[in-house]
Design a protein around this motif. Structure first.
Motif, PDB file in Angstrom:
ATOM      1  N   GLN A  30       0.835  -1.205   0.000  1.00 14.36           N
ATOM      2  CA  GLN A  30       0.000   0.000   0.000  1.00 14.36           C
ATOM      3  C   GLN A  30       0.865   1.248   0.000  1.00 14.36           C
ATOM      4  O   GLN A  30       0.565   2.224  -0.690  1.00 14.36           O
ATOM      5  CB  GLN A  30      -0.906   0.032   1.239  1.00 14.36           C
ATOM      6  N   GLU A  31       1.920   1.210   0.771  1.00 11.38           N
ATOM      7  CA  GLU A  31       2.805   2.375   0.875  1.00 11.38           C
ATOM      8  C   GLU A  31       3.457   2.705  -0.464  1.00 11.38           C
ATOM      9  O   GLU A  31       3.478   3.867  -0.886  1.00 11.38           O
ATOM     10  CB  GLU A  31       3.875   2.139   1.935  1.00 11.38           C
ATOM     11  N   ALA A  34       0.771   3.994  -2.880  1.00  7.43           N
ATOM     12  CA  ALA A  34       0.411   5.368  -2.523  1.00  7.43           C
ATOM     13  C   ALA A  34       1.475   6.348  -3.009  1.00  7.43           C
ATOM     14  O   ALA A  34       1.147   7.408  -3.557  1.00  7.43           O
ATOM     15  CB  ALA A  34       0.214   5.479  -1.017  1.00  7.43           C
ATOM     16  N   ASP A  40      -1.671   9.758  -0.013  1.00  7.47           N
ATOM     17  CA  ASP A  40      -1.280   9.316   1.319  1.00  7.47           C
ATOM     18  C   ASP A  40      -1.613   7.840   1.511  1.00  7.47           C
ATOM     19  O   ASP A  40      -2.657   7.370   1.051  1.00  7.47           O
ATOM     20  CB  ASP A  40      -2.023  10.163   2.359  1.00  7.47           C
ATOM     21  N   ARG A  41      -0.735   7.114   2.198  1.00  5.90           N
ATOM     22  CA  ARG A  41      -0.956   5.685   2.410  1.00  5.90           C
ATOM     23  C   ARG A  41      -2.251   5.409   3.163  1.00  5.90           C
ATOM     24  O   ARG A  41      -2.973   4.469   2.855  1.00  5.90           O
ATOM     25  CB  ARG A  41       0.218   5.049   3.157  1.00  5.90           C
ATOM     26  N   TYR A  43      -4.925   7.157   3.056  1.00  7.71           N
ATOM     27  CA  TYR A  43      -6.016   7.387   2.114  1.00  7.71           C
ATOM     28  C   TYR A  43      -6.218   6.148   1.240  1.00  7.71           C
ATOM     29  O   TYR A  43      -7.345   5.699   1.040  1.00  7.71           O
ATOM     30  CB  TYR A  43      -5.716   8.621   1.256  1.00  7.71           C
ATOM     31  N   VAL A  44      -5.124   5.588   0.736  1.00  5.09           N
ATOM     32  CA  VAL A  44      -5.206   4.368  -0.081  1.00  5.09           C
ATOM     33  C   VAL A  44      -5.791   3.227   0.743  1.00  5.09           C
ATOM     34  O   VAL A  44      -6.643   2.476   0.259  1.00  5.09           O
ATOM     35  CB  VAL A  44      -3.825   3.994  -0.676  1.00  5.09           C
TER      36      VAL A  44
END
Length: 77
Positions: A30-31, A34, A40-41, A43-44
Motif C-alpha cells: 500500500q505504501e 500510494a 497518502d498511504r 487514504y489508499v
C-alpha cells in the motif's frame, strides 16, 4: 428512485477490493502504491477498505498508476 446508503457502501467496497486486487497483482505494498500515485498511504488504505468516496480525479490517478483505463479499473463493479 432512492439510492440507499447500503448501495453506496457496496460500490465503495467493490471499488476498494478491485484496487487492492490490481495493486497486489503488481506486487506493490500500500505504501509503495500510494507513493506511485502521489496519495497518502492512509487514504489508499481507506479506499481499499471501502471507507473513502474517491474523487474522479483520484480514480484517474489510480488507473494511470496501474497503467489501465478507468473503464478497466471499474470493470465489473
Amino acid at each position: 428512485m432512492t439510492i440507499s446508503i447500503m448501495a453506496n457502501t457496496d460500490i465503495l467496497l467493490r471499488f476498494g477490493e478491485r484496487v487492492r486486487e490490481l495493486r497486489k497483482k503488481r506486487g506493490w505494498t500500500q505504501e509503495a502504491f500510494a507513493d506511485y500515485c502521489g496519495l497518502d498511504r492512509t487514504y489508499v488504505g481507506g479506499i481499499e477498505r471501502g471507507e473513502r468516496n474517491v474523487a474522479l480525479r483520484n480514480i484517474e490517478v489510480i488507473a494511470a498508476t496501474l497503467e489501465i483505463s478507468i473503464s478497466q479499473l471499474t470493470k465489473s463493479l
